[in-house]
Write a protein that holds these residues in place. Structure first.
Motif, PDB file in Angstrom:
ATOM      1  N   PHE A   3      14.801 -46.590  22.824  1.00  0.00           N
ATOM      2  CA  PHE A   3      14.670 -45.922  24.108  1.00  0.00           C
ATOM      3  C   PHE A   3      13.954 -44.576  23.987  1.00  0.00           C
ATOM      4  O   PHE A   3      13.143 -44.217  24.829  1.00  0.00           O
ATOM      5  N   LYS A   4      14.210 -43.848  22.921  1.00  0.00           N
ATOM      6  CA  LYS A   4      13.561 -42.538  22.770  1.00  0.00           C
ATOM      7  C   LYS A   4      12.038 -42.691  22.683  1.00  0.00           C
ATOM      8  O   LYS A   4      11.304 -41.829  23.157  1.00  0.00           O
ATOM      9  N   HIS A   5      11.553 -43.795  22.125  1.00  0.00           N
ATOM     10  CA  HIS A   5      10.111 -44.041  22.064  1.00  0.00           C
ATOM     11  C   HIS A   5       9.560 -44.367  23.454  1.00  0.00           C
ATOM     12  O   HIS A   5       8.432 -43.999  23.781  1.00  0.00           O
ATOM     13  N   LEU A   6      10.344 -45.060  24.255  1.00  0.00           N
ATOM     14  CA  LEU A   6       9.938 -45.334  25.634  1.00  0.00           C
ATOM     15  C   LEU A   6       9.851 -44.032  26.435  1.00  0.00           C
ATOM     16  O   LEU A   6       8.915 -43.827  27.209  1.00  0.00           O
ATOM     17  N   VAL A   7      10.811 -43.137  26.222  1.00  0.00           N
ATOM     18  CA  VAL A   7      10.797 -41.839  26.902  1.00  0.00           C
ATOM     19  C   VAL A   7       9.565 -41.048  26.487  1.00  0.00           C
ATOM     20  O   VAL A   7       8.863 -40.465  27.326  1.00  0.00           O
ATOM     21  N   GLU A   8       9.261 -41.039  25.198  1.00  0.00           N
ATOM     22  CA  GLU A   8       8.073 -40.330  24.714  1.00  0.00           C
ATOM     23  C   GLU A   8       6.794 -40.909  25.323  1.00  0.00           C
ATOM     24  O   GLU A   8       5.900 -40.165  25.730  1.00  0.00           O
ATOM     25  N   ALA A   9       6.704 -42.238  25.411  1.00  0.00           N
ATOM     26  CA  ALA A   9       5.533 -42.876  26.011  1.00  0.00           C
ATOM     27  C   ALA A   9       5.423 -42.515  27.491  1.00  0.00           C
ATOM     28  O   ALA A   9       4.330 -42.250  28.003  1.00  0.00           O
ATOM     29  N   ALA A  10       6.557 -42.471  28.187  1.00  0.00           N
ATOM     30  CA  ALA A  10       6.563 -42.114  29.606  1.00  0.00           C
ATOM     31  C   ALA A  10       6.109 -40.669  29.799  1.00  0.00           C
ATOM     32  O   ALA A  10       5.328 -40.368  30.706  1.00  0.00           O
ATOM     33  N   GLU A  11       6.585 -39.772  28.956  1.00  0.00           N
ATOM     34  CA  GLU A  11       6.186 -38.364  29.052  1.00  0.00           C
ATOM     35  C   GLU A  11       4.694 -38.204  28.794  1.00  0.00           C
ATOM     36  O   GLU A  11       4.011 -37.432  29.477  1.00  0.00           O
ATOM     37  N   LYS A  12       4.174 -38.941  27.833  1.00  0.00           N
ATOM     38  CA  LYS A  12       2.736 -38.885  27.539  1.00  0.00           C
ATOM     39  C   LYS A  12       1.946 -39.394  28.739  1.00  0.00           C
ATOM     40  O   LYS A  12       0.935 -38.803  29.130  1.00  0.00           O
ATOM     41  N   TRP A  13       2.388 -40.494  29.342  1.00  0.00           N
ATOM     42  CA  TRP A  13       1.711 -41.045  30.517  1.00  0.00           C
ATOM     43  C   TRP A  13       1.711 -40.029  31.654  1.00  0.00           C
ATOM     44  O   TRP A  13       0.705 -39.841  32.328  1.00  0.00           O
ATOM     45  N   CYS A  14       2.815 -39.348  31.860  1.00  0.00           N
ATOM     46  CA  CYS A  14       2.941 -38.361  32.937  1.00  0.00           C
ATOM     47  C   CYS A  14       1.977 -37.195  32.760  1.00  0.00           C
ATOM     48  O   CYS A  14       1.573 -36.581  33.750  1.00  0.00           O
ATOM     49  N   SER A  15       1.592 -36.887  31.534  1.00  0.00           N
ATOM     50  CA  SER A  15       0.704 -35.751  31.299  1.00  0.00           C
ATOM     51  C   SER A  15      -0.697 -35.985  31.866  1.00  0.00           C
ATOM     52  O   SER A  15      -1.440 -35.038  32.068  1.00  0.00           O
ATOM     53  N   GLY A  16      -1.039 -37.239  32.172  1.00  0.00           N
ATOM     54  CA  GLY A  16      -2.375 -37.549  32.663  1.00  0.00           C
ATOM     55  C   GLY A  16      -2.425 -37.953  34.122  1.00  0.00           C
ATOM     56  O   GLY A  16      -3.424 -38.498  34.585  1.00  0.00           O
ATOM     57  N   ASN A  17      -1.352 -37.724  34.885  1.00  0.00           N
ATOM     58  CA  ASN A  17      -1.326 -38.097  36.296  1.00  0.00           C
ATOM     59  C   ASN A  17      -0.322 -37.214  37.026  1.00  0.00           C
ATOM     60  O   ASN A  17       0.353 -36.412  36.405  1.00  0.00           O
ATOM     61  N   PRO A  18      -0.218 -37.358  38.341  1.00  0.00           N
ATOM     62  CA  PRO A  18       0.652 -36.458  39.101  1.00  0.00           C
ATOM     63  C   PRO A  18       2.155 -36.734  38.999  1.00  0.00           C
ATOM     64  O   PRO A  18       2.954 -35.993  39.564  1.00  0.00           O
ATOM     65  N   PHE A  19       2.568 -37.764  38.291  1.00  0.00           N
ATOM     66  CA  PHE A  19       3.989 -38.097  38.198  1.00  0.00           C
ATOM     67  C   PHE A  19       4.684 -37.293  37.104  1.00  0.00           C
ATOM     68  O   PHE A  19       4.085 -36.935  36.095  1.00  0.00           O
TER      69      PHE A  19
END
Length: 122
Positions: A3-19
């Motif tokens: 799960f911590k890797h999923l959270v890290e991937a989500a945070e990285k994705w958020c850095s490139g969009n308004p979410f």
């Protein structure tokens, strides 16, 4: 995937969009909650508690976009969290011929043939 890797991937994705990733819970269900102005929110249930990813929102405005992503999730083959999140934004697949055209438009307005989920990118 942990799960911590999923959270890290989500945070990285958020850095490139308004979410923004506003909530991550692993206890009852492996859930990631996302939010963007003006009040657009959705969540993703990650495999572990479910067999595949699942997306949902309490906002009716988001549901058409989420249905497209859910259809994508249900199609053949396993999907990664980033693949699911990219579908939510209406981005074309990298293999798609229109990707280069769309990518060139990213600095300005989104390509007219690609819907964006309720947020304006600035």
């Amino acid at each position: 995937m942990e799960f911590k890797h999923l959270v890290e991937a989500a945070e990285k994705w958020c850095s490139g969009n308004p979410f923004d990733l506003i909530f991550a819970e692993e206890n009852d269900e492996r859930r990631l909650d996302f939010y963007a102005e003006p009040g657009v929110s959705f969540y993703v249930l990650c495999p572990g508690g479910t067999d595949t990813f699942h997306v949902w929102s309490e906002s009716e405005d988001c549901l058409p976009f989420l249905q497209l992503a859910q259809d994508y999730i249900s199609s053949c083959g396993k999907k990664t969290l980033l693949e699911v999140l990219e579908k939510l934004l209406g981005l074309p697949d990298i293999e798609d011929d229109s990707f280069e055209h769309y990518h060139a438009d990213m600095e300005g307005e989104p390509g007219s043939d690609h819907q964006q989920m309720g947020v304006s990118q600035q």
